[in-house]
Structure formats: C-alpha cells, structure tokens
Design a protein around this motif. Structure first.
Motif, PDB file in Angstrom:
ATOM      1  N   ARG A  18       0.824  -1.209   0.000  1.00  0.00           N
ATOM      2  CA  ARG A  18       0.000   0.000   0.000  1.00  0.00           C
ATOM      3  C   ARG A  18       0.860   1.262   0.000  1.00  0.00           C
ATOM      4  NH1 ARG A  18      -5.523  -0.824   1.361  1.00  0.00           N
ATOM      5  NH2 ARG A  18      -5.985  -3.035   1.650  1.00  0.00           N
ATOM      6  N   TRP A  19       2.035   1.173   0.597  1.00  0.00           N
ATOM      7  CA  TRP A  19       2.976   2.295   0.541  1.00  0.00           C
ATOM      8  C   TRP A  19       3.265   2.659  -0.914  1.00  0.00           C
ATOM      9  CZ3 TRP A  19       8.518   1.755  -0.647  1.00  0.00           C
ATOM     10  CH2 TRP A  19       9.244   2.937  -0.434  1.00  0.00           C
ATOM     11  N   HIS A  20       3.365   1.656  -1.750  1.00  0.00           N
ATOM     12  CA  HIS A  20       3.567   1.879  -3.185  1.00  0.00           C
ATOM     13  C   HIS A  20       2.273   2.257  -3.887  1.00  0.00           C
ATOM     14  CE1 HIS A  20       4.070   1.079  -7.408  1.00  0.00           C
ATOM     15  NE2 HIS A  20       3.389  -0.040  -7.335  1.00  0.00           N
ATOM     16  N   ASP A  25       5.576   6.085  -2.016  1.00  0.00           N
ATOM     17  CA  ASP A  25       6.965   5.650  -2.126  1.00  0.00           C
ATOM     18  C   ASP A  25       7.892   6.747  -2.648  1.00  0.00           C
ATOM     19  OD1 ASP A  25       5.573   5.479  -4.490  1.00  0.00           O
ATOM     20  OD2 ASP A  25       6.238   3.466  -5.025  1.00  0.00           O
ATOM     21  N   ALA A  26       7.542   7.338  -3.779  1.00  0.00           N
ATOM     22  CA  ALA A  26       8.392   8.378  -4.359  1.00  0.00           C
ATOM     23  C   ALA A  26       8.535   9.597  -3.432  1.00  0.00           C
ATOM     24  CB  ALA A  26       7.857   8.802  -5.724  1.00  0.00           C
ATOM     25  N   PRO A  27       7.450  10.096  -2.818  1.00  0.00           N
ATOM     26  CA  PRO A  27       7.618  11.207  -1.877  1.00  0.00           C
ATOM     27  C   PRO A  27       8.531  10.862  -0.705  1.00  0.00           C
ATOM     28  CG  PRO A  27       5.317  10.968  -2.477  1.00  0.00           C
ATOM     29  CD  PRO A  27       6.026   9.792  -3.033  1.00  0.00           C
ATOM     30  N   PHE A  54       7.199  16.562  -0.113  1.00  0.00           N
ATOM     31  CA  PHE A  54       6.429  15.321  -0.007  1.00  0.00           C
ATOM     32  C   PHE A  54       5.063  15.475  -0.678  1.00  0.00           C
ATOM     33  CE2 PHE A  54       3.628  12.214   1.846  1.00  0.00           C
ATOM     34  CZ  PHE A  54       4.422  11.091   2.034  1.00  0.00           C
ATOM     35  N   VAL A  55       4.377  16.555  -0.346  1.00  0.00           N
ATOM     36  CA  VAL A  55       3.031  16.773  -0.903  1.00  0.00           C
ATOM     37  C   VAL A  55       3.100  16.980  -2.412  1.00  0.00           C
ATOM     38  CG1 VAL A  55       0.985  18.235  -0.837  1.00  0.00           C
ATOM     39  CG2 VAL A  55       2.203  17.733   1.283  1.00  0.00           C
ATOM     40  N   ALA A  56       4.078  17.763  -2.883  1.00  0.00           N
ATOM     41  CA  ALA A  56       4.185  18.053  -4.312  1.00  0.00           C
ATOM     42  C   ALA A  56       4.477  16.790  -5.115  1.00  0.00           C
ATOM     43  CB  ALA A  56       5.270  19.100  -4.548  1.00  0.00           C
ATOM     44  N   VAL A  57       5.425  15.986  -4.656  1.00  0.00           N
ATOM     45  CA  VAL A  57       5.756  14.751  -5.375  1.00  0.00           C
ATOM     46  C   VAL A  57       4.564  13.800  -5.372  1.00  0.00           C
ATOM     47  CG1 VAL A  57       7.253  12.712  -5.373  1.00  0.00           C
ATOM     48  CG2 VAL A  57       8.218  14.969  -4.909  1.00  0.00           C
TER      49      VAL A  57
END
Length: 266
Positions: A18-20, A25-27, A54-57
């Motif tokens: 679920r992280w992915h 994951d990318a953020p 984090f939010v933008a990615v």
C-alpha cells in the motif's frame, strides 16, 4: 473512458504494498534524500521544505497514474488501484493542494523561487506526455531522473561537488525507472533496458570510488548511498522472477532509501 478491469483484491495487499499503491513511495524517497543532504552538510533546513516536497511529489505521481489509467495503456496494479479509488484520490488531492500552497508560503524565498522555476518545465513536460504523442517518443525515465534529482538537491548551495552528487542520483533515479520498465516489459527493445546490468554496475563502481578521491567531500557519503542503492537494484533484477510484480515495484523504490542509515549515525 477508462478501460474496465477486474476488481483488485485490495485485502491481499500488505502495508508495504500500500505504501507503493498509495503513491507514498516516491515522496518518501525524495524527503529522505533531501534530509540526508541537509544532515551531512549541517544545513539548517526548515521543515516546510521537505513537507512541501512530499506533498508536491505525491500530487505529481497521483495525477500521472490517474491520467495513465484514463488512457488505458500498459496498466499495472498501481494504475488500476488509482483507477478504482480515483474519487478518493481526487478528494485527497483537492485537500493536499491548498496544504501545499500553505507550506510553500512558509518556505524561504530562495527555496520557493528555485522550486517555482523547476515547476514550469515540469508542468510543460507533464502536459506534453499526456496530451500529445510525445509520450511515445520522450525518454520518460531519463526526464523523471533529472527532475527528481534536481528537486532533492535544490535546497543545497550549488557547487561542483553537489553537481556531481546530483548527477549520480539522477542516474540512479533513471536506472530505477529503467529497471521497472524492464521488469514490466520483458520483451522491451529499449537500449537502456537491454543494458541495465552493465549500466547499474558502472554507476555503483564510480560512486563507490568517490570517497577515495584526493579531496573527499561530505557528499561522498551520499555517493556511497547511491552505490548501495544501485547494488540493491541489481540484486532485485537478478532475483526478480519469484517476486510478485507489486512487491518488486515497491522494493525498487525501497532500495533508494539507503540514506536512512545516516540518521542512525552521529
């Protein structure tokens, strides 16, 4: 209209999956590398910077996966997951956008200007790959690597050493995308996919040598992290066949979290 797909058995997905699937994951990778760069240079970094990053990615990745689902081409579990819960993702994005603007408002002026300048070409490229036939010709993996690395190292003062670390990390991000493309398209004829192993070994070897240069720099530590991540990607590529596609995709991004070890060192 999006292509109809069978319902995803979401109850089978672990927290790691679920992280992915939730595009976290990318953020996470972006924030870990940004904080690690600030830590080794003793750069006092306001929490607004990694928070906004984090939010933008996350917003970029969610938008990309929702648009990929809508176009209905070469869909993987992450695209189908976003398609199934697209309304919830849209609502979350509508909440995240004003939060991002609030975080950006609090950022130092220098960092804010740098990120705004980075956003302009990113938005243009994003629109081009989803609205034109450029998506079939553009080297998406390479562009992702460049933008991702640039965003991570923007808070640092630009020096030749920082430029080298940024280049190595951009290559790592590129090869991360290449690995995923290689695993999801085994018959791909792309040059980078066919030569993935020699490329990843070369990157790891060059990065591993930088701490032994005549004038080592604190960023040499991050280059060692790049080398370690490259070797983890190589290990995943060599052992990928028994691993499920979702686990493999999540593990590819988890392999980029090697700078976490810096937070356990004094």
């Amino acid at each position: 209209m999006a292509v109809a797909f069978p319902t995803l058995p979401t109850h089978r997905y672990s927290v790691f999956h679920r992280w992915h699937l939730l595009s976290l994951d990318a953020p996470t990778v972006a924030v870990v590398w940004t904080l690690a760069a600030a830590r080794i240079t003793h750069h006092a970094l306001s929490w607004y910077v990694p928070g906004a990053m984090f939010v933008a990615v996350w917003l970029v990745y969610v938008a990309d996966r929702l648009l990929d689902y809508k176009q209905g081409e070469e869909l993987e579990a992450r695209h189908r997951f976003h398609g199934r819960f697209r309304r919830r993702f849209v609502i979350a994005a509508m909440i995240a956008l004003p939060a991002l603007l609030a975080l950006m408002w609090k950022m130092p002026a220098r960092a804010l200007l740098a990120y705004i300048l980075l956003c302009v070409p990113l938005i243009l490229y994003f629109a081009a790959i989803h609205k034109t036939r450029l998506r079939y010709k553009a080297p998406k993996e390479a562009v992702v690597g460049i933008f991702f690395a640039a965003a991570v190292f923007l808070p640092e003062f630009f020096t030749p050493r920082v430029a080298i670390a940024t280049t190595f990390f951009a290559l790592l991000c590129w090869l991360n995308c290449v690995a995923i493309h290689r695993w999801e398209n085994p018959k791909s004829s792309d040059w980078s996919a066919r030569n993935f192993r020699p490329l990843i070994v070369t990157l790891a070897a060059v990065c591993a040598l930088t701490p032994f240069s005549p004038a080592p720099h604190p960023f040499a530590i991050l280059n060692l992290c790049t080398a370690s991540s490259a070797l983890l990607l190589l290990a995943l590529d060599c052992t990928r066949r028994p691993i499920s596609s979702v686990t493999l995709r999540a593990a590819a991004d988890a392999a980029l979290l090697t700078p976490l070890i810096l937070f356990f060192l004094r």
